[in-house]
Design a protein around this motif. Structure first.
Motif, short mmCIF file in Angstrom:
data_model
loop_
_atom_site.label_atom_id
_atom_site.label_comp_id
_atom_site.label_asym_id
_atom_site.label_seq_id
_atom_site.Cartn_x
_atom_site.Cartn_y
_atom_site.Cartn_z
N ASP A 98 -1.35 -9.26 7.56
CA ASP A 98 -0.23 -8.76 8.48
C ASP A 98 -0.04 -8.80 9.64
O ASP A 98 0.04 -8.59 10.72
N ASP B 222 -2.28 -9.75 3.83
CA ASP B 222 -1.76 -9.14 3.64
C ASP B 222 -0.56 -9.53 3.17
O ASP B 222 0.21 -10.61 2.42
N ASP B 223 0.53 -7.97 2.75
CA ASP B 223 2.00 -8.49 1.94
C ASP B 223 3.15 -9.39 3.04
O ASP B 223 3.77 -9.35 2.92
N HIS B 224 2.76 -8.47 3.81
CA HIS B 224 3.85 -9.10 5.15
C HIS B 224 4.10 -10.60 5.59
O HIS B 224 5.19 -10.26 6.28
N ASP C 260 -4.47 -2.59 7.17
CA ASP C 260 -3.08 -2.57 6.43
C ASP C 260 -2.90 -0.95 6.11
O ASP C 260 -1.70 -0.30 6.83
CA CA Z 1 -0.15 -4.23 4.46
#
Ligand code: CA
Ligand code: FE
Length: 571
Positions: free
Chosen positions: A223, A282-284, A465
Protein backbone atom coordinates in the motif's frame (compact mmCIF):
# COMPACT_ATOMS: atom_id res chain seq x y z
CA UNK A 1 17.22 -14.12 -9.65
CA UNK A 2 17.35 -13.13 -13.29
CA UNK A 3 19.76 -10.36 -14.10
CA UNK A 4 19.41 -9.55 -17.78
CA UNK A 5 21.31 -6.88 -19.62
CA UNK A 6 20.63 -3.32 -18.53
CA UNK A 7 20.47 -0.14 -20.53
CA UNK A 8 23.80 1.11 -19.27
CA UNK A 9 26.87 1.91 -21.25
CA UNK A 10 30.28 3.52 -21.10
CA UNK A 11 31.23 1.61 -17.98
CA UNK A 12 33.66 3.50 -15.84
CA UNK A 13 35.24 2.18 -12.71
CA UNK A 14 38.72 3.50 -12.10
CA UNK A 15 40.04 5.15 -9.01
CA UNK A 16 42.45 7.36 -10.90
CA UNK A 17 39.80 8.75 -13.19
CA UNK A 18 37.45 8.98 -10.25
CA UNK A 19 39.88 11.12 -8.32
CA UNK A 20 40.30 13.37 -11.34
CA UNK A 21 36.54 13.58 -11.68
CA UNK A 22 36.25 14.45 -8.02
CA UNK A 23 38.77 17.22 -8.41
CA UNK A 24 36.55 18.73 -11.10
CA UNK A 25 33.30 18.36 -9.27
CA UNK A 26 33.86 18.75 -5.58
CA UNK A 27 34.18 22.51 -5.54
CA UNK A 28 31.04 22.87 -7.66
CA UNK A 29 28.86 21.01 -5.20
CA UNK A 30 28.22 21.62 -1.52
CA UNK A 31 28.76 18.80 0.94
CA UNK A 32 25.52 16.89 1.17
CA UNK A 33 23.81 16.14 4.43
CA UNK A 34 22.70 12.49 4.45
CA UNK A 35 19.53 13.40 6.29
CA UNK A 36 17.99 16.56 7.58
CA UNK A 37 17.22 16.90 11.24
CA UNK A 38 13.75 16.87 12.72
CA UNK A 39 13.70 20.58 13.40
CA UNK A 40 14.15 21.38 9.73
CA UNK A 41 11.17 19.26 8.75
CA UNK A 42 9.80 21.86 6.38
CA UNK A 43 12.99 22.35 4.41
CA UNK A 44 12.22 22.28 0.69
CA UNK A 45 14.60 19.48 -0.28
CA UNK A 46 15.71 16.19 1.17
CA UNK A 47 19.32 17.18 1.58
CA UNK A 48 21.28 20.12 2.83
CA UNK A 49 20.91 21.85 -0.53
CA UNK A 50 19.03 25.08 -0.51
CA UNK A 51 17.86 25.41 -4.10
CA UNK A 52 17.46 23.75 -7.46
CA UNK A 53 20.81 24.84 -8.79
CA UNK A 54 24.30 23.97 -7.72
CA UNK A 55 25.96 27.15 -6.48
CA UNK A 56 27.82 29.12 -9.11
CA UNK A 57 31.54 28.59 -8.63
CA UNK A 58 33.66 31.70 -8.19
CA UNK A 59 36.06 30.60 -10.92
CA UNK A 60 34.57 29.52 -14.23
CA UNK A 61 34.62 25.74 -14.66
CA UNK A 62 35.08 24.14 -18.05
CA UNK A 63 31.70 22.50 -18.70
CA UNK A 64 33.32 19.52 -20.43
CA UNK A 65 36.61 18.93 -18.67
CA UNK A 66 38.74 16.30 -20.35
CA UNK A 67 39.57 14.53 -17.10
CA UNK A 68 36.01 13.22 -16.53
CA UNK A 69 33.90 10.87 -18.61
CA UNK A 70 32.58 12.83 -21.54
CA UNK A 71 28.84 13.11 -21.31
CA UNK A 72 27.50 14.76 -24.44
CA UNK A 73 25.17 17.71 -23.83
CA UNK A 74 21.48 16.88 -23.46
CA UNK A 75 19.35 17.13 -26.58
CA UNK A 76 16.74 19.05 -24.62
CA UNK A 77 16.88 21.91 -22.17
CA UNK A 78 15.43 21.12 -18.76
CA UNK A 79 13.43 24.00 -17.36
CA UNK A 80 12.71 22.55 -13.92
CA UNK A 81 14.47 20.43 -11.30
CA UNK A 82 14.17 16.90 -12.79
CA UNK A 83 14.89 15.25 -9.42
CA UNK A 84 11.75 16.37 -7.58
CA UNK A 85 10.83 12.73 -6.85
CA UNK A 86 14.08 12.15 -5.00
CA UNK A 87 16.41 9.17 -5.06
CA UNK A 88 16.20 5.68 -3.60
CA UNK A 89 18.18 2.47 -3.31
CA UNK A 90 17.26 -1.14 -2.74
CA UNK A 91 17.80 -4.86 -3.22
CA UNK A 92 21.46 -4.83 -2.15
CA UNK A 93 23.75 -7.81 -2.59
CA UNK A 94 27.19 -8.10 -0.92
CA UNK A 95 28.75 -6.30 -3.91
CA UNK A 96 25.97 -4.27 -5.56
CA UNK A 97 22.90 -2.17 -4.96
CA UNK A 98 20.13 -0.78 -7.17
CA UNK A 99 20.09 3.00 -7.38
CA UNK A 100 16.78 4.58 -8.40
CA UNK A 101 15.47 7.88 -9.57
CA UNK A 102 12.82 9.10 -11.97
CA UNK A 103 13.16 12.33 -13.90
CA UNK A 104 10.26 14.73 -13.92
CA UNK A 105 10.35 17.13 -16.85
CA UNK A 106 7.91 19.80 -17.96
CA UNK A 107 5.07 18.55 -20.18
CA UNK A 108 6.11 20.72 -23.11
CA UNK A 109 9.56 19.13 -23.42
CA UNK A 110 9.68 16.34 -25.99
CA UNK A 111 11.98 13.57 -24.81
CA UNK A 112 13.38 11.35 -27.59
CA UNK A 113 12.50 7.65 -27.40
CA UNK A 114 16.14 6.87 -26.71
CA UNK A 115 15.76 8.88 -23.54
CA UNK A 116 18.07 11.13 -21.57
CA UNK A 117 21.49 10.04 -20.34
CA UNK A 118 21.67 10.04 -16.57
CA UNK A 119 25.08 9.70 -14.92
CA UNK A 120 25.22 8.11 -11.49
CA UNK A 121 28.08 8.18 -9.01
CA UNK A 122 28.85 6.12 -5.91
CA UNK A 123 31.30 7.47 -3.36
CA UNK A 124 32.70 6.60 0.03
CA UNK A 125 31.35 9.76 1.65
CA UNK A 126 28.95 12.59 0.98
CA UNK A 127 31.63 14.91 -0.41
CA UNK A 128 32.12 12.57 -3.39
CA UNK A 129 35.83 13.25 -3.10
CA UNK A 130 36.44 9.63 -4.04
CA UNK A 131 34.03 8.35 -6.69
CA UNK A 132 34.21 4.55 -6.58
CA UNK A 133 31.78 3.67 -9.34
CA UNK A 134 30.01 5.64 -12.04
CA UNK A 135 28.19 4.96 -15.28
CA UNK A 136 25.51 6.33 -17.56
CA UNK A 137 21.99 4.93 -17.80
CA UNK A 138 19.33 6.05 -20.24
CA UNK A 139 16.06 7.24 -18.68
CA UNK A 140 13.52 6.38 -21.36
CA UNK A 141 9.94 7.65 -21.79
CA UNK A 142 8.58 4.08 -22.08
CA UNK A 143 9.62 3.61 -18.44
CA UNK A 144 8.48 7.08 -17.31
CA UNK A 145 12.11 8.33 -17.34
CA UNK A 146 12.92 6.07 -14.40
CA UNK A 147 16.45 4.86 -13.72
CA UNK A 148 17.40 1.52 -12.17
CA UNK A 149 21.19 1.55 -12.06
CA UNK A 150 22.93 -1.57 -10.78
CA UNK A 151 26.00 -0.24 -8.98
CA UNK A 152 28.32 -3.23 -8.96
CA UNK A 153 31.86 -3.94 -7.79
CA UNK A 154 31.22 -2.64 -4.26
CA UNK A 155 32.61 -3.92 -0.97
CA UNK A 156 30.44 -6.08 1.31
CA UNK A 157 28.93 -4.64 4.49
CA UNK A 158 29.83 -1.08 3.51
CA UNK A 159 27.94 2.23 3.45
CA UNK A 160 28.05 4.39 0.31
CA UNK A 161 26.71 7.69 -0.92
CA UNK A 162 25.21 8.12 -4.38
CA UNK A 163 23.76 10.77 -6.65
CA UNK A 164 22.61 11.29 -10.22
CA UNK A 165 23.31 13.98 -12.79
CA UNK A 166 21.43 14.82 -15.97
CA UNK A 167 22.85 17.65 -18.04
CA UNK A 168 23.91 20.22 -15.49
CA UNK A 169 21.30 19.16 -12.94
CA UNK A 170 22.39 17.22 -9.85
CA UNK A 171 20.12 15.06 -7.71
CA UNK A 172 19.96 15.05 -3.93
CA UNK A 173 22.44 12.66 -2.33
CA UNK A 174 21.35 9.26 -1.05
CA UNK A 175 23.02 6.89 1.37
CA UNK A 176 22.96 3.15 0.96
CA UNK A 177 24.81 0.01 1.88
CA UNK A 178 25.71 -3.46 0.69
CA UNK A 179 24.83 -6.70 2.45
CA UNK A 180 27.51 -8.52 4.45
CA UNK A 181 29.20 -11.49 2.83
CA UNK A 182 26.78 -14.39 2.64
CA UNK A 183 29.16 -16.67 4.58
CA UNK A 184 30.13 -14.14 7.22
CA UNK A 185 29.27 -14.39 10.89
CA UNK A 186 27.02 -11.46 11.78
CA UNK A 187 26.20 -10.20 15.26
CA UNK A 188 23.53 -7.63 14.45
CA UNK A 189 21.00 -6.39 11.93
CA UNK A 190 18.83 -3.36 12.58
CA UNK A 191 15.79 -3.15 10.36
CA UNK A 192 12.52 -1.25 10.23
CA UNK A 193 9.25 -2.01 8.53
CA UNK A 194 5.89 -0.45 7.85
CA UNK A 195 3.15 -0.19 5.22
CA UNK A 196 0.06 1.77 4.21
CA UNK A 197 0.65 5.48 3.59
CA UNK A 198 -2.74 6.78 2.48
CA UNK A 199 -2.14 10.34 1.30
CA UNK A 200 -5.48 11.56 2.59
CA UNK A 201 -5.12 10.09 6.08
CA UNK A 202 -2.12 12.00 7.34
CA UNK A 203 1.44 13.20 7.01
CA UNK A 204 4.55 11.06 6.80
CA UNK A 205 6.26 12.01 10.07
CA UNK A 206 6.85 8.29 10.54
CA UNK A 207 9.12 8.32 7.48
CA UNK A 208 11.07 11.29 8.79
CA UNK A 209 11.71 9.49 12.06
CA UNK A 210 12.53 6.24 10.25
CA UNK A 211 15.24 8.07 8.33
CA UNK A 212 16.87 8.89 11.68
CA UNK A 213 16.73 5.34 13.09
CA UNK A 214 20.17 4.15 11.86
CA UNK A 215 18.61 1.21 10.07
CA UNK A 216 20.58 -1.19 7.90
CA UNK A 217 17.55 -1.95 5.77
CA UNK A 218 13.87 -1.07 5.66
CA UNK A 219 11.04 -3.35 4.55
CA UNK A 220 8.07 -1.79 2.78
CA UNK A 221 5.14 -4.19 3.06
CA UNK A 222 2.57 -2.70 0.69
CA UNK A 223 0.00 0.00 0.00
CA UNK A 224 2.65 2.48 -1.15
CA UNK A 225 -0.12 4.31 -3.02
CA UNK A 226 -3.88 4.18 -2.78
CA UNK A 227 -5.68 4.09 -6.09
CA UNK A 228 -8.90 5.78 -5.00
CA UNK A 229 -10.14 9.18 -6.14
CA UNK A 230 -10.28 12.23 -3.89
CA UNK A 231 -12.50 12.03 -0.84
CA UNK A 232 -15.98 13.30 -1.66
CA UNK A 233 -16.62 14.96 1.68
CA UNK A 234 -15.35 18.51 2.21
CA UNK A 235 -12.01 18.69 3.95
CA UNK A 236 -13.43 20.70 6.85
CA UNK A 237 -15.85 17.86 7.56
CA UNK A 238 -13.35 15.01 7.40
CA UNK A 239 -10.37 16.77 8.91
CA UNK A 240 -8.17 15.06 6.35
CA UNK A 241 -4.92 16.92 5.91
CA UNK A 242 -4.62 16.41 2.14
CA UNK A 243 -6.54 14.96 -0.81
CA UNK A 244 -5.75 12.95 -3.91
CA UNK A 245 -5.21 15.23 -6.90
CA UNK A 246 -6.90 13.01 -9.49
CA UNK A 247 -9.77 10.54 -9.97
CA UNK A 248 -9.60 6.83 -9.19
CA UNK A 249 -6.63 5.42 -11.08
CA UNK A 250 -7.57 3.36 -14.15
CA UNK A 251 -4.52 3.42 -16.42
CA UNK A 252 -0.73 3.63 -16.59
CA UNK A 253 -0.62 7.44 -16.64
CA UNK A 254 -2.92 7.53 -13.65
CA UNK A 255 -0.66 5.22 -11.66
CA UNK A 256 2.44 7.22 -12.66
CA UNK A 257 0.78 10.44 -11.53
CA UNK A 258 -0.29 8.88 -8.24
CA UNK A 259 3.25 7.68 -7.48
CA UNK A 260 4.55 11.14 -8.37
CA UNK A 261 2.08 12.69 -5.92
CA UNK A 262 3.09 10.38 -3.08
CA UNK A 263 6.79 10.73 -3.89
CA UNK A 264 6.54 14.52 -3.70
CA UNK A 265 6.42 14.17 0.10
CA UNK A 266 9.68 15.45 1.65
CA UNK A 267 9.64 12.96 4.54
CA UNK A 268 9.20 10.00 2.20
CA UNK A 269 12.05 11.27 -0.01
CA UNK A 270 14.27 11.70 3.01
CA UNK A 271 13.56 8.18 4.18
CA UNK A 272 14.30 6.66 0.76
CA UNK A 273 17.60 8.55 0.66
CA UNK A 274 18.68 7.24 4.08
CA UNK A 275 19.14 3.50 3.57
CA UNK A 276 18.22 0.68 1.18
CA UNK A 277 14.65 -0.57 1.03
CA UNK A 278 13.36 -4.06 0.30
CA UNK A 279 9.88 -3.55 -1.06
CA UNK A 280 6.84 -5.61 -1.83
CA UNK A 281 3.29 -4.59 -2.70
CA UNK A 282 -0.21 -5.21 -1.41
CA UNK A 283 -3.60 -4.55 -3.00
CA UNK A 284 -3.78 -0.77 -3.34
CA UNK A 285 -0.84 -0.59 -5.74
CA UNK A 286 -3.45 -2.04 -8.12
CA UNK A 287 -6.98 -2.12 -6.72
CA UNK A 288 -8.63 -2.61 -3.33
CA UNK A 289 -8.64 -6.25 -2.15
CA UNK A 290 -7.88 -7.72 -5.55
CA UNK A 291 -6.92 -11.39 -5.69
CA UNK A 292 -4.85 -12.76 -8.57
CA UNK A 293 -6.72 -11.87 -11.75
CA UNK A 294 -9.91 -10.84 -9.97
CA UNK A 295 -10.69 -7.19 -9.28
CA UNK A 296 -13.34 -5.73 -7.04
CA UNK A 297 -15.12 -3.52 -9.55
CA UNK A 298 -16.83 -6.14 -11.68
CA UNK A 299 -14.34 -6.00 -14.57
CA UNK A 300 -13.83 -8.96 -16.86
CA UNK A 301 -10.62 -10.91 -16.29
CA UNK A 302 -9.11 -9.33 -19.42
CA UNK A 303 -10.00 -5.84 -18.29
CA UNK A 304 -8.59 -6.46 -14.85
CA UNK A 305 -5.36 -8.00 -16.15
CA UNK A 306 -4.88 -4.93 -18.34
CA UNK A 307 -5.21 -2.73 -15.27
CA UNK A 308 -2.86 -5.05 -13.34
CA UNK A 309 -0.25 -4.81 -16.12
CA UNK A 310 -0.38 -1.01 -15.96
CA UNK A 311 -0.18 -1.03 -12.17
CA UNK A 312 2.72 -3.49 -12.04
CA UNK A 313 4.62 -1.49 -14.65
CA UNK A 314 4.17 1.75 -12.72
CA UNK A 315 5.20 -0.02 -9.51
CA UNK A 316 8.41 -1.19 -11.20
CA UNK A 317 9.08 2.31 -12.53
CA UNK A 318 8.93 3.77 -9.02
CA UNK A 319 10.61 1.13 -6.86
CA UNK A 320 14.35 0.47 -6.33
CA UNK A 321 14.10 -3.21 -7.25
CA UNK A 322 16.57 -5.60 -8.87
CA UNK A 323 14.08 -6.76 -11.50
CA UNK A 324 13.58 -6.39 -15.22
CA UNK A 325 10.54 -4.32 -16.20
CA UNK A 326 7.36 -6.35 -16.68
CA UNK A 327 5.99 -6.71 -20.20
CA UNK A 328 2.45 -7.68 -19.24
CA UNK A 329 0.25 -8.59 -16.26
CA UNK A 330 2.67 -11.24 -14.92
CA UNK A 331 5.51 -9.96 -12.78
CA UNK A 332 7.27 -12.29 -10.32
CA UNK A 333 8.65 -10.08 -7.53
CA UNK A 334 9.21 -12.57 -4.68
CA UNK A 335 12.88 -12.69 -3.87
CA UNK A 336 15.40 -13.78 -1.28
CA UNK A 337 18.17 -12.04 0.68
CA UNK A 338 20.51 -12.96 3.51
CA UNK A 339 22.30 -11.11 6.28
CA UNK A 340 25.45 -13.19 6.73
CA UNK A 341 24.63 -16.19 8.91
CA UNK A 342 22.14 -14.18 10.98
CA UNK A 343 19.02 -13.95 8.81
CA UNK A 344 17.43 -15.55 5.77
CA UNK A 345 14.99 -13.06 4.27
CA UNK A 346 12.06 -13.83 1.97
CA UNK A 347 10.14 -10.99 0.35
CA UNK A 348 6.75 -12.42 -0.60
CA UNK A 349 3.91 -11.56 -2.96
CA UNK A 350 0.56 -12.41 -1.40
CA UNK A 351 -1.55 -10.81 -4.15
CA UNK A 352 -0.59 -11.92 -7.64
CA UNK A 353 -1.06 -15.67 -7.26
CA UNK A 354 -3.83 -15.98 -4.71
CA UNK A 355 -7.24 -17.46 -5.31
CA UNK A 356 -10.23 -15.23 -4.68
CA UNK A 357 -11.25 -14.38 -1.12
CA UNK A 358 -13.86 -16.90 0.04
CA UNK A 359 -17.44 -15.71 -0.13
CA UNK A 360 -19.17 -18.80 1.15
CA UNK A 361 -19.26 -17.88 4.82
CA UNK A 362 -21.94 -15.59 6.29
CA UNK A 363 -20.74 -11.99 6.37
CA UNK A 364 -21.33 -9.32 9.01
CA UNK A 365 -21.09 -5.55 9.20
CA UNK A 366 -18.73 -4.18 11.79
CA UNK A 367 -20.53 -1.90 14.25
CA UNK A 368 -19.12 1.60 14.50
CA UNK A 369 -17.47 1.72 11.06
CA UNK A 370 -17.95 4.91 9.13
CA UNK A 371 -18.74 3.83 5.61
CA UNK A 372 -15.64 1.65 5.50
CA UNK A 373 -15.90 -2.10 5.45
CA UNK A 374 -13.75 -4.97 6.57
CA UNK A 375 -14.74 -8.20 4.83
CA UNK A 376 -15.57 -10.09 8.02
CA UNK A 377 -16.95 -13.57 7.42
CA UNK A 378 -17.43 -16.91 9.03
CA UNK A 379 -15.05 -19.52 7.68
CA UNK A 380 -16.79 -21.48 4.94
CA UNK A 381 -15.72 -24.58 3.00
CA UNK A 382 -13.50 -22.61 0.59
CA UNK A 383 -11.08 -21.41 3.25
CA UNK A 384 -10.92 -24.94 4.61
CA UNK A 385 -9.81 -26.34 1.26
CA UNK A 386 -6.00 -26.83 1.25
CA UNK A 387 -6.01 -26.25 -2.53
CA UNK A 388 -7.33 -22.72 -2.02
CA UNK A 389 -4.00 -20.97 -2.64
CA UNK A 390 -2.57 -17.86 -1.02
CA UNK A 391 1.00 -17.66 -2.43
CA UNK A 392 0.40 -19.96 -5.40
CA UNK A 393 2.07 -23.35 -5.63
CA UNK A 394 5.44 -22.21 -7.06
CA UNK A 395 6.03 -19.40 -4.60
CA UNK A 396 4.82 -21.53 -1.71
CA UNK A 397 7.25 -24.36 -2.57
CA UNK A 398 10.12 -21.89 -3.10
CA UNK A 399 9.48 -20.24 0.26
CA UNK A 400 8.84 -23.40 2.25
CA UNK A 401 11.92 -25.17 0.84
CA UNK A 402 13.99 -22.05 1.47
CA UNK A 403 12.87 -21.73 5.08
CA UNK A 404 13.14 -25.45 5.86
CA UNK A 405 16.65 -25.74 4.35
CA UNK A 406 18.10 -22.51 5.72
CA UNK A 407 20.98 -22.75 8.20
CA UNK A 408 20.75 -19.08 9.11
CA UNK A 409 19.59 -18.25 12.63
CA UNK A 410 16.48 -16.19 11.85
CA UNK A 411 13.99 -16.70 9.03
CA UNK A 412 12.19 -13.49 8.16
CA UNK A 413 9.11 -13.46 5.94
CA UNK A 414 8.43 -9.92 4.71
CA UNK A 415 4.85 -10.07 3.47
CA UNK A 416 1.61 -8.15 3.20
CA UNK A 417 -1.21 -9.27 5.43
CA UNK A 418 -1.93 -10.81 8.83
CA UNK A 419 -0.80 -14.44 8.99
CA UNK A 420 -1.86 -15.34 12.54
CA UNK A 421 -5.60 -15.53 13.00
CA UNK A 422 -7.86 -12.76 14.17
CA UNK A 423 -11.48 -13.50 14.93
CA UNK A 424 -14.32 -11.75 16.70
CA UNK A 425 -17.74 -13.07 17.81
CA UNK A 426 -19.93 -10.87 15.64
CA UNK A 427 -21.88 -13.49 13.69
CA UNK A 428 -23.63 -16.69 14.66
CA UNK A 429 -20.10 -17.94 15.14
CA UNK A 430 -16.70 -16.24 15.04
CA UNK A 431 -15.90 -14.17 11.96
CA UNK A 432 -12.50 -13.46 10.44
CA UNK A 433 -11.03 -11.11 7.84
CA UNK A 434 -11.03 -13.27 4.74
CA UNK A 435 -8.60 -11.01 2.86
CA UNK A 436 -5.90 -12.14 5.33
CA UNK A 437 -4.43 -15.64 5.69
CA UNK A 438 -7.59 -16.60 7.63
CA UNK A 439 -9.38 -16.76 4.27
CA UNK A 440 -6.82 -19.41 3.27
CA UNK A 441 -7.05 -21.33 6.53
CA UNK A 442 -6.15 -24.82 5.30
CA UNK A 443 -3.36 -23.50 3.04
CA UNK A 444 -1.79 -21.74 6.02
CA UNK A 445 -2.21 -24.88 8.13
CA UNK A 446 -0.32 -26.89 5.52
CA UNK A 447 2.57 -24.42 5.26
CA UNK A 448 3.08 -23.89 8.99
CA UNK A 449 2.72 -27.62 9.73
CA UNK A 450 5.39 -28.43 7.17
CA UNK A 451 7.76 -25.89 8.73
CA UNK A 452 6.97 -27.12 12.24
CA UNK A 453 7.51 -30.76 11.36
CA UNK A 454 10.81 -29.87 9.69
CA UNK A 455 11.96 -28.32 12.97
CA UNK A 456 12.15 -24.74 11.70
CA UNK A 457 13.23 -22.38 14.47
CA UNK A 458 13.12 -18.61 14.76
CA UNK A 459 10.45 -17.94 12.14
CA UNK A 460 9.47 -14.26 12.28
CA UNK A 461 6.73 -13.00 9.97
CA UNK A 462 6.59 -9.28 9.24
CA UNK A 463 3.28 -7.90 8.04
CA UNK A 464 1.16 -4.84 7.41
CA UNK A 465 -2.27 -4.02 5.92
CA UNK A 466 -4.51 -3.81 9.00
CA UNK A 467 -3.47 -0.25 9.89
CA UNK A 468 -2.57 -1.37 13.37
CA UNK A 469 0.34 -2.86 15.26
CA UNK A 470 -0.03 -6.50 16.25
CA UNK A 471 2.35 -8.86 18.02
CA UNK A 472 1.32 -12.47 18.28
CA UNK A 473 1.88 -16.19 18.08
CA UNK A 474 1.78 -18.20 14.88
CA UNK A 475 0.14 -21.61 15.07
CA UNK A 476 -0.84 -23.89 12.21
CA UNK A 477 -4.41 -23.53 13.51
CA UNK A 478 -4.36 -20.10 15.16
CA UNK A 479 -7.39 -20.90 17.30
CA UNK A 480 -6.15 -24.23 18.69
CA UNK A 481 -4.52 -22.67 21.70
CA UNK A 482 -3.25 -25.94 23.12
CA UNK A 483 -1.10 -26.59 20.03
CA UNK A 484 2.50 -25.61 19.46
CA UNK A 485 3.55 -22.09 18.58
CA UNK A 486 5.45 -22.31 15.28
CA UNK A 487 6.70 -18.75 14.97
CA UNK A 488 6.07 -15.11 15.77
CA UNK A 489 4.31 -12.39 13.82
CA UNK A 490 5.05 -8.69 14.04
CA UNK A 491 2.66 -6.38 12.24
CA UNK A 492 3.83 -2.78 12.06
CA UNK A 493 1.59 0.25 12.39
CA UNK A 494 0.62 2.02 9.19
CA UNK A 495 2.62 5.10 8.24
CA UNK A 496 -0.56 7.18 7.87
CA UNK A 497 -3.60 5.02 6.95
CA UNK A 498 -6.41 4.82 9.50
CA UNK A 499 -7.85 1.71 11.13
CA UNK A 500 -11.34 1.34 9.65
CA UNK A 501 -13.53 1.85 12.62
CA UNK A 502 -15.29 4.78 14.18
CA UNK A 503 -15.81 3.22 17.60
CA UNK A 504 -13.81 1.20 20.03
CA UNK A 505 -16.03 -1.91 19.67
CA UNK A 506 -13.90 -3.79 17.23
CA UNK A 507 -10.57 -3.03 18.88
CA UNK A 508 -11.98 -4.16 22.24
CA UNK A 509 -13.36 -7.35 20.73
CA UNK A 510 -10.03 -8.12 19.05
CA UNK A 511 -8.16 -7.78 22.31
CA UNK A 512 -10.75 -9.78 24.29
CA UNK A 513 -11.18 -12.77 22.01
CA UNK A 514 -7.70 -13.42 20.58
CA UNK A 515 -5.30 -14.84 23.15
CA UNK A 516 -2.72 -15.37 20.38
CA UNK A 517 -2.48 -11.57 20.04
CA UNK A 518 -0.16 -10.17 22.72
CA UNK A 519 -0.49 -6.57 21.59
CA UNK A 520 -2.91 -4.64 19.43
CA UNK A 521 -3.09 -0.90 18.85
CA UNK A 522 -4.37 1.31 16.06
CA UNK A 523 -1.79 4.10 16.21
CA UNK A 524 0.28 5.17 13.22
CA UNK A 525 3.99 4.54 13.13
CA UNK A 526 6.38 1.69 12.41
CA UNK A 527 8.45 -1.04 14.05
CA UNK A 528 12.23 -1.21 14.45
CA UNK A 529 13.92 -4.54 15.20
CA UNK A 530 17.39 -5.20 16.58
CA UNK A 531 18.33 -8.70 15.54
CA UNK A 532 21.22 -10.54 17.22
CA UNK A 533 22.09 -14.25 17.47
CA UNK A 534 20.40 -14.26 20.89
CA UNK A 535 17.19 -12.34 20.30
CA UNK A 536 14.98 -10.15 18.16
CA UNK A 537 14.00 -6.96 19.97
CA UNK A 538 11.01 -5.20 18.38
CA UNK A 539 10.35 -1.57 19.27
CA UNK A 540 6.87 -0.39 18.30
CA UNK A 541 7.07 3.32 17.51
CA UNK A 542 4.01 5.55 17.29
CA UNK A 543 3.72 9.08 15.92
CA UNK A 544 2.10 11.54 18.30
CA UNK A 545 -0.34 13.01 15.73
CA UNK A 546 -0.66 11.84 12.14
CA UNK A 547 -2.34 15.13 11.19
CA UNK A 548 0.70 17.10 12.38
CA UNK A 549 3.48 17.24 9.76
CA UNK A 550 6.08 17.76 12.50
CA UNK A 551 4.80 15.06 14.87
CA UNK A 552 7.18 13.40 17.28
CA UNK A 553 7.64 9.66 17.72
CA UNK A 554 7.46 7.58 20.88
CA UNK A 555 8.12 3.94 21.69
CA UNK A 556 4.77 2.45 22.70
CA UNK A 557 6.05 -0.94 23.76
CA UNK A 558 9.00 -3.28 23.22
CA UNK A 559 8.75 -7.03 22.63
CA UNK A 560 11.51 -9.64 22.61
CA UNK A 561 11.68 -12.94 20.75
CA UNK A 562 14.38 -15.17 22.23
CA UNK A 563 16.38 -17.52 20.01
CA UNK A 564 14.71 -20.92 20.12
CA UNK A 565 11.53 -19.67 21.82
CA UNK A 566 8.69 -18.96 19.37
CA UNK A 567 6.35 -16.17 20.45
CA UNK A 568 7.20 -12.73 21.77
CA UNK A 569 7.40 -11.57 25.36
CA UNK A 570 6.95 -8.02 26.56
CA UNK A 571 10.33 -6.51 27.44
CA1 CA B 1 -3.91 -3.60 2.01
FE1 FE C 1 -3.53 -0.21 3.66
Amino acid sequence: MNRGPRITRRGFLAAGAAAALAACTQDQEPAQEPARSADSANAPTTTGRTGDEAPTPTTPVDPTPTTRPTDPPLSVELTNDPFELGVASGDPTPTAVILWTRLLVADNIAIPETGLDVRWEVASDDTFAEVLATDVTAAVPSLALSVHADATGLEPDTWYWYRFRVGDRMSPTGRTRTLPDLDSSQQSLRFGFSSCQHWESGYYSAHRHLSEESLDIFFWLGDYIYESGPTSAPLEATGQPRVHDGPEVRDLQGYRDRYALYKSDPDLKQHHASHPWLVTWDDHEVSNNYAGSIGENGQTTDEFLQLRAAAYRAWYEHMPVRLEPPTGPDFPIHRQFAWGDLAEIFVLDGRQYRDDQPTDGATVQVPGTQGQTLPLRELGPTSLDPNHQFLGRDQQAWMTDGVVNSDRTWKLLAQQVLMQGLSVPLGDGPVTITDTWDGYFANRHLILTEMDEAGVENLVVLSGDLHSAIVGDLRANPYAYDTRVVGTELMASAISSAFPTGGGDLTTLISLFNPQIKHFDTNNGYTVCDLTPERCTAMLRVVTDVADPSAEVETAVTFVIDNGVPGARRA
